[in-house]
Write a protein that holds these residues in place. Sequence first.
Motif, PDB file in Angstrom:
ATOM      1  N   SER A 235       4.821 -13.744  -5.270  1.00 28.69           N
ATOM      2  CA  SER A 235       4.313 -12.741  -4.313  1.00 28.69           C
ATOM      3  C   SER A 235       4.974 -12.924  -2.952  1.00 28.69           C
ATOM      4  O   SER A 235       5.332 -11.950  -2.288  1.00 28.69           O
ATOM      5  CB  SER A 235       2.798 -12.867  -4.158  1.00 28.69           C
ATOM      6  N   GLN A 236       5.121 -14.188  -2.550  1.00 30.13           N
ATOM      7  CA  GLN A 236       5.744 -14.432  -1.243  1.00 30.13           C
ATOM      8  C   GLN A 236       7.182 -13.938  -1.217  1.00 30.13           C
ATOM      9  O   GLN A 236       7.628 -13.345  -0.233  1.00 30.13           O
ATOM     10  CB  GLN A 236       5.649 -15.907  -0.869  1.00 30.13           C
ATOM     11  N   LYS A 237       7.903 -14.163  -2.314  1.00 27.24           N
ATOM     12  CA  LYS A 237       9.279 -13.642  -2.393  1.00 27.24           C
ATOM     13  C   LYS A 237       9.284 -12.126  -2.226  1.00 27.24           C
ATOM     14  O   LYS A 237      10.095 -11.556  -1.504  1.00 27.24           O
ATOM     15  CB  LYS A 237       9.877 -13.966  -3.776  1.00 27.24           C
ATOM     16  N   LEU A 238       8.359 -11.489  -2.938  1.00 29.18           N
ATOM     17  CA  LEU A 238       8.288 -10.026  -2.868  1.00 29.18           C
ATOM     18  C   LEU A 238       7.915  -9.564  -1.457  1.00 29.18           C
ATOM     19  O   LEU A 238       8.545  -8.651  -0.899  1.00 29.18           O
ATOM     20  CB  LEU A 238       7.252  -9.516  -3.877  1.00 29.18           C
ATOM     21  N   PHE A 239       6.885 -10.178  -0.885  1.00 28.67           N
ATOM     22  CA  PHE A 239       6.418  -9.727   0.433  1.00 28.67           C
ATOM     23  C   PHE A 239       7.482  -9.998   1.505  1.00 28.67           C
ATOM     24  O   PHE A 239       7.658  -9.193   2.419  1.00 28.67           O
ATOM     25  CB  PHE A 239       5.091 -10.403   0.795  1.00 28.67           C
ATOM     26  N   ASP A 240       8.172 -11.117   1.403  1.00 27.72           N
ATOM     27  CA  ASP A 240       9.254 -11.395   2.373  1.00 27.72           C
ATOM     28  C   ASP A 240      10.328 -10.311   2.277  1.00 27.72           C
ATOM     29  O   ASP A 240      10.816  -9.803   3.284  1.00 27.72           O
ATOM     30  CB  ASP A 240       9.883 -12.773   2.113  1.00 27.72           C
ATOM     31  N   LEU A 241      10.671  -9.961   1.041  1.00 28.05           N
ATOM     32  CA  LEU A 241      11.687  -8.915   0.826  1.00 28.05           C
ATOM     33  C   LEU A 241      11.217  -7.577   1.405  1.00 28.05           C
ATOM     34  O   LEU A 241      11.954  -6.901   2.130  1.00 28.05           O
ATOM     35  CB  LEU A 241      11.940  -8.771  -0.684  1.00 28.05           C
ATOM     36  N   MET A 242       9.970  -7.211   1.117  1.00 29.07           N
ATOM     37  CA  MET A 242       9.457  -5.917   1.586  1.00 29.07           C
ATOM     38  C   MET A 242       9.327  -5.900   3.109  1.00 29.07           C
ATOM     39  O   MET A 242       9.654  -4.903   3.758  1.00 29.07           O
ATOM     40  CB  MET A 242       8.094  -5.607   0.951  1.00 29.07           C
ATOM     41  N   GLU A 243       8.862  -7.006   3.663  1.00 31.76           N
ATOM     42  CA  GLU A 243       8.669  -7.072   5.115  1.00 31.76           C
ATOM     43  C   GLU A 243      10.005  -6.861   5.840  1.00 31.76           C
ATOM     44  O   GLU A 243      10.080  -6.077   6.797  1.00 31.76           O
ATOM     45  CB  GLU A 243       8.050  -8.426   5.491  1.00 31.76           C
ATOM     46  N   ALA A 244      11.051  -7.532   5.359  1.00 30.62           N
ATOM     47  CA  ALA A 244      12.371  -7.385   5.988  1.00 30.62           C
ATOM     48  C   ALA A 244      12.899  -5.959   5.760  1.00 30.62           C
ATOM     49  O   ALA A 244      13.440  -5.326   6.676  1.00 30.62           O
ATOM     50  CB  ALA A 244      13.337  -8.414   5.405  1.00 30.62           C
ATOM     51  N   HIS A 245      12.701  -5.452   4.559  1.00 29.10           N
ATOM     52  CA  HIS A 245      13.201  -4.113   4.220  1.00 29.10           C
ATOM     53  C   HIS A 245      12.545  -3.034   5.093  1.00 29.10           C
ATOM     54  O   HIS A 245      13.195  -2.066   5.494  1.00 29.10           O
ATOM     55  CB  HIS A 245      12.906  -3.853   2.739  1.00 29.10           C
ATOM     56  N   LEU A 246      11.257  -3.230   5.376  1.00 33.45           N
ATOM     57  CA  LEU A 246      10.501  -2.213   6.124  1.00 33.45           C
ATOM     58  C   LEU A 246      10.597  -2.409   7.642  1.00 33.45           C
ATOM     59  O   LEU A 246       9.946  -1.686   8.399  1.00 33.45           O
ATOM     60  CB  LEU A 246       9.031  -2.223   5.681  1.00 33.45           C
ATOM     61  N   GLN A 247      11.417  -3.353   8.054  1.00 35.73           N
ATOM     62  CA  GLN A 247      11.567  -3.628   9.498  1.00 35.73           C
ATOM     63  C   GLN A 247      12.031  -2.382  10.255  1.00 35.73           C
ATOM     64  O   GLN A 247      11.519  -2.053  11.310  1.00 35.73           O
ATOM     65  CB  GLN A 247      12.579  -4.775   9.680  1.00 35.73           C
ATOM     66  N   ASP A 248      12.993  -1.672   9.662  1.00 33.94           N
ATOM     67  CA  ASP A 248      13.579  -0.538  10.386  1.00 33.94           C
ATOM     68  C   ASP A 248      13.481   0.750   9.580  1.00 33.94           C
ATOM     69  O   ASP A 248      14.296   1.640   9.723  1.00 33.94           O
ATOM     70  CB  ASP A 248      15.040  -0.840  10.745  1.00 33.94           C
ATOM     71  N   ARG A 249      12.515   0.818   8.677  1.00 34.35           N
ATOM     72  CA  ARG A 249      12.328   2.070   7.936  1.00 34.35           C
ATOM     73  C   ARG A 249      10.851   2.286   7.619  1.00 34.35           C
ATOM     74  O   ARG A 249      10.086   1.329   7.514  1.00 34.35           O
ATOM     75  CB  ARG A 249      13.158   2.138   6.659  1.00 34.35           C
ATOM     76  N   ALA A 250      10.480   3.546   7.482  1.00 32.33           N
ATOM     77  CA  ALA A 250       9.077   3.882   7.234  1.00 32.33           C
ATOM     78  C   ALA A 250       8.746   3.827   5.744  1.00 32.33           C
ATOM     79  O   ALA A 250       7.611   3.539   5.362  1.00 32.33           O
ATOM     80  CB  ALA A 250       8.788   5.282   7.774  1.00 32.33           C
ATOM     81  N   TRP A 251       9.722   4.141   4.900  1.00 31.36           N
ATOM     82  CA  TRP A 251       9.496   4.267   3.459  1.00 31.36           C
ATOM     83  C   TRP A 251      10.470   3.370   2.706  1.00 31.36           C
ATOM     84  O   TRP A 251      11.506   2.979   3.258  1.00 31.36           O
ATOM     85  CB  TRP A 251       9.663   5.734   3.019  1.00 31.36           C
ATOM     86  N   LEU A 252      10.160   3.084   1.452  1.00 35.78           N
ATOM     87  CA  LEU A 252      11.017   2.148   0.707  1.00 35.78           C
ATOM     88  C   LEU A 252      12.422   2.707   0.504  1.00 35.78           C
ATOM     89  O   LEU A 252      13.402   1.977   0.517  1.00 35.78           O
ATOM     90  CB  LEU A 252      10.371   1.786  -0.638  1.00 35.78           C
ATOM     91  N   VAL A 253      12.519   4.026   0.308  1.00 38.36           N
ATOM     92  CA  VAL A 253      13.830   4.649   0.081  1.00 38.36           C
ATOM     93  C   VAL A 253      13.900   5.944   0.886  1.00 38.36           C
ATOM     94  O   VAL A 253      13.021   6.809   0.758  1.00 38.36           O
ATOM     95  CB  VAL A 253      14.050   4.981  -1.413  1.00 38.36           C
TER      96      VAL A 253
END
Length: 200
Positions: free
Chosen positions: A132-150
Motif C-alpha cells: 500500500s505504501q508503494k502504491l500511495f507514494d506513487l499516487m502522491e507523487a503522480h498527483l503532485q501536479d495533476r488533478a486526475w490520474l490521466v
Amino acid sequence: MTIQLYDVPKSGHCHRVRLAASLMGLDVDLVSVMDMDGQRQGAAYLAINPLGQVPTLVDGDLTVRDSIAILQYLERTYAPDQGWMPTDRRERAQVDEWFAISAGVMFRGPNMARLIKLFKMPGDHDAAVAQSQKLFDLMEAHLQDRAWLVGARATLADIACYAYVAVANEGALDLTPYPNIAAWLARVQALDGFVDIPRS
Ligand SMILES: N[C@@H](CCC(=O)N[C@@H](CS)C(=O)NCC(=O)O)C(=O)O
C-alpha cells in the motif's frame, strides 16, 4: 433491456462498476449475491461466475465477469461520447497502466489490508501495508501536479482506483501523509452522479 449487476455492497470491485454506471447515467439492477443461497459459493451464483467472484454483469445474452472488463464494456457500449476513456493512444496506455495497478498492487495492498483487518481474512498485514505504501507514494507523487490520474479530466482510471484508496482506513492504513491523494479523492467525490462505497 435491463442490465444486471451481481453485487456485494462492500466490495470495492463492485463499487467501481456502480460508480461507473452512475456517472454514465445508466440504470443497472443490483442483484445482491449476499442474498443468494450459498452466496458467492452457491450453485446459483457459480453457474453465473464459476470463479465465485463479484462483480458479474449480465446484459442480455452477454456475461462479463471482471470489474475492469465491465467498466470498459459499459463505456464502449453506453457512454462512448462521455469522455471516460481518452481517445489519445498515449493517454489510453496510461489508463491501461492504472487498470493493471488496480488489479495488481492495489489488490495486494489496500484491498488485502482491508480483507485482513475488516473481514478477518487470513493474510500478512505487514506485506499488505508495504504494498500500500508503494502504491500511495506513487499516487502522491503522480498527483503532485495533476488533478486526475490521466489527462485533464476524470477517466475510467479514476473510477477504477477510487474505492480501495477511499476506504484505506478500514485496512488500518493511514492516508494523513498523502494530501494529494486526499484532494484527488475529494475531486472524485464531487463528480456529478458520484455514489460512495458504504463505510464500516
Ligand atoms: N479480477 C476481479 C477480482 C474480483 C474480486 O477479487 N472480487 C472479490 C470481492 S471484492 C471476490 O469476489 N472474492 C472472492 C473470491 O475471490 O473467492 C475483478 O476485477 O472483478
